[in-house]
Enzyme design. Structure first.
Site, PDB file in Angstrom:
ATOM      1  N   ARG A 142      48.666  -1.055   2.605  1.00 37.01           N
ATOM      2  CA  ARG A 142      48.131   0.137   3.269  1.00 37.01           C
ATOM      3  C   ARG A 142      48.643   1.384   2.552  1.00 37.01           C
ATOM      4  NH1 ARG A 142      50.769   1.975   7.375  1.00 37.01           N
ATOM      5  NH2 ARG A 142      51.070  -0.024   8.431  1.00 37.01           N
ATOM      6  N   TYR A 163      25.804  16.382   6.739  1.00 36.06           N
ATOM      7  CA  TYR A 163      25.470  15.008   7.117  1.00 36.06           C
ATOM      8  C   TYR A 163      25.647  14.838   8.630  1.00 36.06           C
ATOM      9  CZ  TYR A 163      26.283  10.041   7.834  1.00 36.06           C
ATOM     10  OH  TYR A 163      26.246   8.768   8.329  1.00 36.06           O
ATOM     11  N   ASP A 205      32.215  18.873   0.313  1.00 35.50           N
ATOM     12  CA  ASP A 205      31.706  17.497   0.255  1.00 35.50           C
ATOM     13  C   ASP A 205      30.780  17.426  -0.958  1.00 35.50           C
ATOM     14  OD1 ASP A 205      30.216  15.170   0.513  1.00 35.50           O
ATOM     15  OD2 ASP A 205      30.206  15.235   2.704  1.00 35.50           O
ATOM     16  N   LYS A 258      27.874   6.297  -2.076  1.00 33.96           N
ATOM     17  CA  LYS A 258      26.632   6.815  -2.627  1.00 33.96           C
ATOM     18  C   LYS A 258      26.642   6.697  -4.162  1.00 33.96           C
ATOM     19  CE  LYS A 258      25.695   7.568   1.670  1.00 33.96           C
ATOM     20  NZ  LYS A 258      26.834   7.998   2.399  1.00 33.96           N
TER      21      LYS A 258
END
Ligand SMILES: Cc1ncc(COP(=O)(O)O)c(C=O)c1O
Length: 380
Positions: free
Chosen positions: A47, A99, A173, A198
């Site tokens: 992690r 978004y 972004d 993406k």
């Protein structure tokens, strides 16, 4: 080194144990320690740190021309972690075209924890300036935006934000543009965010996110949040994004070539009302887009004279363009944002025109793509 070289090599030395050229998928949750509290090269638990993830983080940083990258389990996990930099009561100025999932996170979840949001048109730096308050700690924008492809002058907004207060951060972004088209940190932003799902992944086979920053203190705070919250990607997902990055430059060039061709054809079609593509001469921020971006990218949005019903008929009629959410893969996708990706903005201040169609233009032959769209438009 130049972008194309960094995309293939940055962060990726041949594996020290056997020389493997491709970064191995270190599918391990833990690492043997040299003594109590003495981790080997800082590896104690995945992690916190994993070699496949580290290679991806370093490659992403290099591509954004910055020292620090952090990988997350999704674009939304990355966004959530950035917002966790803020204390309750902080004010956030966000773009009014973002978004739908970003709006949902801000409006439906983070507002309950005492963050205060204003949504403004960031293509107008004066609107951003007017919205800033003494307690504004973050300005959040997309450029080009999802789904209207509006372009913000990032340098101009960065100036406004930093003149306001050194404690106010600008986050961009950069999912639609990718670092190949624009590098927001070089334009004055403090934080760059990606949905690596993406274009960076590029093959519609992985969900991931990333944050890239220049400031070491900001990096330390975000790395603490990344580890404490735990929204990290697995090593296989990191490998897939690393592999996608290697071809980012050539893919983006072809995405943009195909998209520019289709945008011209759409703009001339009698059933099409508005065509939105950053490098098309009719785009409202066409000049800024040409100054700020290397090419116009692979996304196009358009409306039809027949409105919502026509939009749905077109989206359901294509054969090469698949009717699906997401974007940035090698295959072309079509969707109606108001009913799909941006459903969560319905009835809000940032609701999307129900007649808008969004295309993610893939790498297929452009005549096949136009033939498919022209057939679908005949039914509009
Ligand atoms: C511009 C933008 N930012 C963030 C996200 C969220 O990314 P993810 O789906 O990887 O959580 C998306 C997803 O569509 C997006 O289009």
């Amino acid at each position: 080194m130049e972008f194309e070289t960094l995309a293939i090599h940055a962060g990726q030395e041949p594996d020290p144990s056997n020389g493997a050229v491709m970064t191995p998928i270190y599918q391990t949750s833990t690492y043997v320690q040299e003594g109590v509290g003495r981790a080997r090269q800082g590896y104690e638990y995945s992690r916190t740190k994993n070699p496949t993830r580290l290679a991806l983080e370093n490659c992403l940083a290099a591509l954004e021309a910055a020292p620090f990258g952090l990988a997350f389990a999704s674009g939304m996990a990355a966004t959530d972690s950035v917002l966790r930099l803020l204390d309750g009561g902080a004010h956030v100025v966000a773009g009014d075209d973002v978004y739908g999932g970003t709006f949902r996170l801000f409006d439906k979840i983070l507002r309950r924890y005492g963050l205060v949001f204003d949504f403004v048109d960031t293509t107008d730096p004066e609107s951003v300036a007017a919205a800033l308050r003494p307690e504004t700690r973050l300005v959040w924008l997309e450029s080009p935006t999802n789904p209207l492809l509006s372009v913000t002058d990032i340098s101009a907004v960065a100036e406004v934000v930093h003149a306001h207060s050194p404690r106010t951060l600008l986050a961009v972004d950069n999912t639609f543009a990718t670092p190949y088209l624009q590098q927001p940190l070089r334009l004055g932003a403090d934080i760059v965010l990606h949905s690596t799902t993406k274009y960076l992944g590029g093959h519609s086979d992985v969900v991931g996110g990333a944050v890239v920053v220049t400031d070491p203190d900001l990096h330390a705070r975000l790395a603490f949040i990344q580890n404490a919250v735990g929204a990290v990607p697995g090593p296989m997902d990191c490998f897939l994004v690393l592999r996608g990055l290697k071809t980012l430059a050539v893919r983006m060039d072809r995405h943009a070539e195909n998209a520019a061709y289709l945008a011209n054809a759409l703009a001339r079609h009698p059933k099409v009302d508005r065509t939105l593509y950053p490098f098309h001469a009719t785009h409202p921020q066409h000049g800024i887009a040409r100054r700020q971006m290397r090419n116009g990218g692979g996304m196009i949005s358009f409306t039809l004279h027949g409105g919502r019903e026509a939009a749905i008929r077109v989206a359901e009629a294509t054969k090469v363009f698949s009717l699906a959410e997401s974007l940035g893969g090698v295959e072309s996708l079509i969707e109606v944002p108001a009913a799909m990706t941006h459903l969560s903005t319905a009835d809000s201040k940032i609701a999307v025109d129900p007649g808008l169609v969004r295309l993610s233009v893939g790498l297929e032959n452009r005549e096949d793509l136009w033939g498919d769209l022209a057939n679908a438009l005949a039914r509009a």
